[in-house]
Enzyme design. Sequence first.
Site, PDB file in Angstrom:
ATOM      1  N   SER A   1      77.570 -38.385   9.149  1.00  0.00           N
ATOM      2  CA  SER A   1      77.077 -37.009   9.213  1.00  0.00           C
ATOM      3  C   SER A   1      75.670 -37.324   9.068  1.00  0.00           C
ATOM      4  O   SER A   1      75.218 -38.454   8.450  1.00  0.00           O
ATOM      5  CB  SER A   1      77.594 -36.182   8.168  1.00  0.00           C
ATOM      6  OG  SER A   1      76.729 -35.170   8.306  1.00  0.00           O
TER       7      SER A   1
ATOM      8  N   TYR B   1      79.622 -33.696  -0.181  1.00  0.00           N
ATOM      9  CA  TYR B   1      80.216 -34.183   1.060  1.00  0.00           C
ATOM     10  C   TYR B   1      79.079 -35.097   1.518  1.00  0.00           C
ATOM     11  O   TYR B   1      79.597 -36.071   2.195  1.00  0.00           O
ATOM     12  CB  TYR B   1      80.036 -32.922   1.981  1.00  0.00           C
ATOM     13  CG  TYR B   1      80.173 -32.994   3.396  1.00  0.00           C
ATOM     14  CD1 TYR B   1      81.311 -33.048   3.887  1.00  0.00           C
ATOM     15  CD2 TYR B   1      79.055 -32.838   4.177  1.00  0.00           C
ATOM     16  CE1 TYR B   1      81.543 -33.401   5.388  1.00  0.00           C
ATOM     17  CE2 TYR B   1      79.222 -32.907   5.746  1.00  0.00           C
ATOM     18  CZ  TYR B   1      80.525 -33.528   6.117  1.00  0.00           C
ATOM     19  OH  TYR B   1      80.628 -33.670   7.531  1.00  0.00           O
TER      20      TYR B   1
HETATM   21  N1  LIG Z   1      81.397 -29.747  12.356  1.00  0.00           N
HETATM   22  C1  LIG Z   1      80.151 -30.236  12.015  1.00  0.00           C
HETATM   23  O1  LIG Z   1      78.926 -29.561  11.908  1.00  0.00           O
HETATM   24  C2  LIG Z   1      80.287 -31.798  11.565  1.00  0.00           C
HETATM   25  C3  LIG Z   1      78.730 -32.275  11.565  1.00  0.00           C
HETATM   26  C4  LIG Z   1      78.680 -33.689  11.206  1.00  0.00           C
HETATM   27  C5  LIG Z   1      80.221 -34.465  10.841  1.00  0.00           C
HETATM   28  N2  LIG Z   1      81.422 -33.982  11.134  1.00  0.00           N
HETATM   29  C6  LIG Z   1      82.434 -34.708  10.767  1.00  0.00           C
HETATM   30  O2  LIG Z   1      83.222 -34.677  11.998  1.00  0.00           O
HETATM   31  C7  LIG Z   1      84.427 -34.730  11.551  1.00  0.00           C
HETATM   32  C8  LIG Z   1      85.415 -33.666  12.248  1.00  0.00           C
HETATM   33  O3  LIG Z   1      84.822 -32.505  11.800  1.00  0.00           O
HETATM   34  P1  LIG Z   1      85.243 -31.069  12.636  1.00  0.00           P
HETATM   35  O4  LIG Z   1      84.042 -30.429  12.691  1.00  0.00           O
HETATM   36  O5  LIG Z   1      85.803 -31.491  13.964  1.00  0.00           O
HETATM   37  O6  LIG Z   1      86.107 -30.247  11.379  1.00  0.00           O
HETATM   38  P2  LIG Z   1      87.486 -29.590  11.859  1.00  0.00           P
HETATM   39  O7  LIG Z   1      87.422 -28.828  13.136  1.00  0.00           O
HETATM   40  O8  LIG Z   1      87.932 -28.864  10.524  1.00  0.00           O
HETATM   41  O9  LIG Z   1      88.595 -30.931  11.882  1.00  0.00           O
HETATM   42  C9  LIG Z   1      88.858 -31.577  10.853  1.00  0.00           C
HETATM   43  C10 LIG Z   1      89.804 -32.365  11.191  1.00  0.00           C
HETATM   44  O10 LIG Z   1      90.351 -33.371   9.998  1.00  0.00           O
HETATM   45  C11 LIG Z   1      91.960 -33.326   9.745  1.00  0.00           C
HETATM   46  N3  LIG Z   1      91.997 -33.284   8.475  1.00  0.00           N
HETATM   47  C12 LIG Z   1      91.446 -32.678   7.359  1.00  0.00           C
HETATM   48  N4  LIG Z   1      91.976 -33.069   6.387  1.00  0.00           N
HETATM   49  C13 LIG Z   1      93.053 -33.746   6.423  1.00  0.00           C
HETATM   50  C14 LIG Z   1      94.085 -34.524   5.748  1.00  0.00           C
HETATM   51  N5  LIG Z   1      94.055 -34.286   4.271  1.00  0.00           N
HETATM   52  N6  LIG Z   1      94.851 -35.407   6.366  1.00  0.00           N
HETATM   53  C15 LIG Z   1      94.924 -35.755   7.898  1.00  0.00           C
HETATM   54  N7  LIG Z   1      93.920 -34.769   8.380  1.00  0.00           N
HETATM   55  C16 LIG Z   1      92.996 -33.998   7.871  1.00  0.00           C
HETATM   56  C17 LIG Z   1      91.978 -31.852  10.456  1.00  0.00           C
HETATM   57  O11 LIG Z   1      93.491 -31.786  10.609  1.00  0.00           O
HETATM   58  P3  LIG Z   1      94.602 -30.935   9.859  1.00  0.00           P
HETATM   59  O12 LIG Z   1      94.046 -29.743   9.338  1.00  0.00           O
HETATM   60  O13 LIG Z   1      95.547 -30.667  10.811  1.00  0.00           O
HETATM   61  O14 LIG Z   1      94.928 -32.055   9.004  1.00  0.00           O
HETATM   62  C18 LIG Z   1      91.370 -31.938  11.602  1.00  0.00           C
HETATM   63  O15 LIG Z   1      91.834 -32.421  12.744  1.00  0.00           O
HETATM   64  C19 LIG Z   1      84.488 -34.704  10.159  1.00  0.00           C
HETATM   65  O16 LIG Z   1      84.649 -35.961   9.571  1.00  0.00           O
HETATM   66  C20 LIG Z   1      83.244 -34.052   9.668  1.00  0.00           C
HETATM   67  O17 LIG Z   1      82.849 -34.237   8.396  1.00  0.00           O
HETATM   68  C21 LIG Z   1      81.157 -32.335  11.296  1.00  0.00           C
END
Ligand SMILES: NC(=O)c1ccc[n+]([C@@H]2O[C@H](COP(=O)([O-])OP(=O)(O)OC[C@H]3O[C@@H](n4cnc5c(N)ncnc54)[C@H](OP(=O)(O)O)[C@@H]3O)[C@@H](O)[C@H]2O)c1
Length: 265
Positions: free
Chosen positions: A141, A154
Amino acid sequence: MKPPFHTLVTGASMGIGSRIAEDFASKGESLVLVARSRDRLEGIAATLSARHGVEVMVCSEDLGEAGGPGRVFEFCRARGISVDRLVNCAGFSVAGSFLRIAPEELHQMAMVNMVSLAEMVRLFLPGMIARGRGTVVNIASLASFQGVPGMGLYSATKSFVRILTEAINEEVRGSGVRVFAVCPGFIDNDQFYNRSGHDRKRIMVPISAPGVVVRAIRRGLDSGAAVVMPTLFDRLMVFTQRLMPRRVVVMLAGFFAGAGEKKSP
Ligand SMILES: NC(=O)c1ccc[n+]([C@@H]2O[C@H](COP(=O)([O-])OP(=O)(O)OC[C@H]3O[C@@H](n4cnc5c(N)ncnc54)[C@H](OP(=O)(O)O)[C@@H]3O)[C@@H](O)[C@H]2O)c1
């Protein structure tokens, strides 16, 4: 006949991970999708295999539990799957000051964002090196470049991801395997903000579409970079840090993120 190219994506049940999975499916790669929500994964698997004619397997696993990555590795081994590309995208955030984070949340975030990610790399990288080909993509990130007040834990977990990836990128140089991190700024994904309790209306910087992460991965695959920043804005944010005292960098990061306190329930 050439064996199929297998890509494993964690966090593939929604958001950025599901977009990344779709992109690799559109290139004809076989997929293993990992997350906890089996129903969601199965829905995505059915859609992607119908749309792109690729094999998509579902491995429902909790990466917040000790042994989760080992069970994912065993899932692949038992099916004779050699993972050629590992995308570690599973992760989550909790908004609010550090002292408001419950001990269980702290532990869970450390497990999912750091420990499991590192274990996944530790488990799958040796096979790639032995075969002389493969890629590991770790989703970090923009928050990894400084502590972000309101997202302190985070940002620290994402810093771990970026720093570890930089080191491994160097360690595997010349092996035919690439390891790199992608560092997105805020991405348009309400699920992520709702889960973390982050009121996105308070975010003071541009929020990009998930497609920027997909394109950043493509760029990363074509370059030798250890760290890929998706947008010009992300690159500018990191560059301008050099011009400011560290305390100002941290203060501004907290101001721009607007994650200071949790939304009232
Ligand atoms: N959105 C942003 O602004 C942003 C910015 C920079 C980086 N990121 C990073 O990008 C990645 C994806 O984020 P996103 O925005 O797509 O978030 P999201 O829509 O909340 O998706 C998160 C994913 O992680 C999985 N996950 C969470 N806890 C888990 C666990 N205990 N075991 C297995 N899987 C788990 C969730 O699946 P289940 O709930 O089905 O387990 C889901 O598929 C993350 O690493 C986040 O930190 C996001």
